[in-house]
Design an enzyme around this catalytic site. Structure first.
Site, short mmCIF file in Angstrom:
data_model
loop_
_atom_site.label_atom_id
_atom_site.label_comp_id
_atom_site.label_asym_id
_atom_site.label_seq_id
_atom_site.Cartn_x
_atom_site.Cartn_y
_atom_site.Cartn_z
N ASP A 81 42.57 39.19 27.60
CA ASP A 81 42.17 40.10 28.67
C ASP A 81 43.44 40.62 29.33
OD1 ASP A 81 40.57 41.29 30.75
OD2 ASP A 81 41.01 39.54 32.01
N ASP A 83 43.60 42.43 33.00
CA ASP A 83 43.64 42.31 34.45
C ASP A 83 43.54 40.86 34.90
OD1 ASP A 83 43.53 45.23 35.42
OD2 ASP A 83 41.92 45.14 33.96
N GLU A 90 44.36 43.67 39.35
CA GLU A 90 43.22 44.38 38.79
C GLU A 90 43.54 45.87 38.92
OE1 GLU A 90 40.28 43.21 37.48
OE2 GLU A 90 40.82 41.10 37.74
N ARG A 126 32.50 51.78 40.62
CA ARG A 126 33.89 51.77 41.10
C ARG A 126 34.65 53.02 40.65
NH1 ARG A 126 36.03 46.28 38.91
NH2 ARG A 126 34.41 46.69 37.36
N SER A 170 40.50 44.87 26.99
CA SER A 170 40.28 44.92 28.43
C SER A 170 39.07 45.76 28.82
CB SER A 170 41.54 45.50 29.11
OG SER A 170 41.31 45.72 30.48
N GLY A 171 38.40 45.33 29.88
CA GLY A 171 37.36 46.15 30.48
C GLY A 171 37.96 47.18 31.42
N LYS A 215 34.03 42.94 23.81
CA LYS A 215 35.14 42.01 23.56
C LYS A 215 34.79 41.07 22.42
CE LYS A 215 37.28 42.15 28.13
NZ LYS A 215 37.95 41.37 29.18
N ASP A 238 39.85 35.57 32.53
CA ASP A 238 39.56 34.95 33.82
C ASP A 238 38.21 35.34 34.41
OD1 ASP A 238 40.36 37.06 36.47
OD2 ASP A 238 40.56 37.70 34.40
#
Length: 290
Positions: A81, A83, A90, A126, A170-171, A215, A238
Site C-alpha cells: 500500500d 498512503d 494520506e 472526498r 494504492s487506493g 488490490k 494499514d
C-alpha cells in the site's frame, strides 16, 4: 519449525535480557541477533499458547513480536500500500488541506480506513470536495508535504537484490504512486486516476475505482504473470481496504495499522519501520542494500 522475532522501535535498544527470558520461557533455540540491539530471533518447535498475551505485554515496552513458520518466510515479491505505509501521509488529505477542506476529508479518510465506510463511496465523496482545485497543487504537495516511511528504500532494494519484485498498489492516485514508485525503486504501480480538465480537478476519479478487491486482483494478476503464487508474497498495509491482500499473501503485515485491521492480521508491526519486513524474512542487517 517456527521462529519468534523480537523487534525494537528505530532508535531504541532491545533489551537482551528480555529476549533471553522469553527464549527460556518458550524453550527456544539460542538467540540469533539479526541486528545488535534491534532485532533478534530464536527457533522453537510450536507456537506457544500464550503468544498473544506475551505480544500485548511486549507492546507496553515498545517491542514487536512476530511468530511465524521458519521455512516459508523468505518471499519473492513485495506488494505494498502507499498512503501511511510507504509514505507517512494520506495524499488525499494533503490535497484537501490545500483546498481548505482538510479536516472534513481527513475525518472521512479515518472512518474509511477503519472500515466504517464503503471505500468507493468515501473516495468519490472526498474527491468531489477537490473540485476546481488547480492541478499544479499535486506537484506542490509532492514537494512539500509527502515524506517516505523510514526503511522503504532498504526494503525494496534488498528484496530486488535477492531476485524479488516490488509492486505498489494504492487506493490513492497515480499522480502520487508514479513519483513514489520511481523514488523508492518499485517495479510497477497501480492506483486511481484523478480526472482534470482545463488545468483543474473535475472532482471525479476514473472508473473502475481501485479499492480492496482491486488490490486482491492485482496480487493474483502480478503473481500469475511472474510465475509465482500468493504464498510467495509479503504484503504490507494499514487500512481496511488492505485486508484482502494481507489475508491472501503468504505474509500479510499490518504496519502501524488501524486496530480493526491489526486484530485480523497474524503479523503486526506497531513500533518498527519498513525494515521490519526484512527481519521478518530472516535478512540480517549486514545484508541490507541501499
Amino acid at each position: 519449525m517456527f521462529t519468534a522475532l523480537l523487534l525494537s522501535a528505530p532508535g531504541t535498544r532491545l533489551d537482551p535480557q528480555l529476549a533471553e527470558n522469553l527464549r527460556s520461557a518458550w524453550g527456544g533455540a539460542p538467540l540469533d541477533w539479526l541486528a545488535p540491539g534491534e532485532a533478534v530471533e530464536f527457533g522453537m518447535p510450536k507456537v506457544p499458547s500464550n503468544r498473544w498475551d506475551v505480544w500485548a505485554e511486549l507492546q507496553k515496552s515498545g517491542v514487536d513480536l512476530v511468530v511465524q513458520k521458519t521455512e516459508t518466510r523468505r518471499k519473492k515479491m513485495l506488494l505494498a500500500d502507499m498512503d501511511s505505509t510507504m509514505i507517512e501521509q494520506e495524499c488525499i488529505d494533503e490535497l484537501a488541506a490545500e483546498a481548505g477542506v482538510g479536516e472534513r476529508v481527513a475525518e472521512i479518510t479515518k472512518r474509511a480506513m477503519n472500515g466504517e465506510l464503503d471505500f468507493e463511496g468515501a473516495l468519490i465523496e472526498r474527491v468531489g470536495l477537490l473540485k476546481d482545485l488547480d492541478e499544479t497543487v499535486i506537484a506542490r504537495v509532492l514537494e512539500s508535504r509527502i515524506t517516505h516511511m523510514s526503511g522503504g528504500r532498504e526494503l525494496i532494494a534488498t528484496m530486488k537484490a535477492n531476485g524479488g519484485h516490488a509492486a505498489l498498489v494504492s487506493g490513492g492516485f497515480t499522480a502520487f504512486t508514479e513519483k513514489v514508485a520511481e523514488a523508492l525503486g518499485f517495479d510497477e504501480h497501480r492506483a486511481n486516476t484523478l480526472l482534470a480538465s482545463g488545468g483543474r480537478l473535475t472532482g471525479d476519479v476514473a472508473r473502475p475505482i481501485l479499492g480492496r478487491e482491486a488490490k486482491v486482483q492485482a496480487l493474483h494478476e502480478i503473481t500469475a504473470r511472474l510465475g509465482l503464487t500468493p504464498d510467495d508474497v509479503i504484503a504490507v498495509g494499514d487500512g481496511a481496504n488492505d485486508l484482502g491482500m494481507l489475508g491472501l499473501a503468504g505474509t500479510g503485515v499490518a504496519l502501524h495499522a488501524k486496530p480493526v485491521v491489526a486484530e485480523q492480521c497474524e503479523v503486526r508491526v506497531n513500533h518498527g519501520d519498513l525494515t521490519a519486513l526484512l527481519y521478518i524474512q530472516g535478512y540480517r542487517k549486514e545484508m541490507f542494500t541501499i
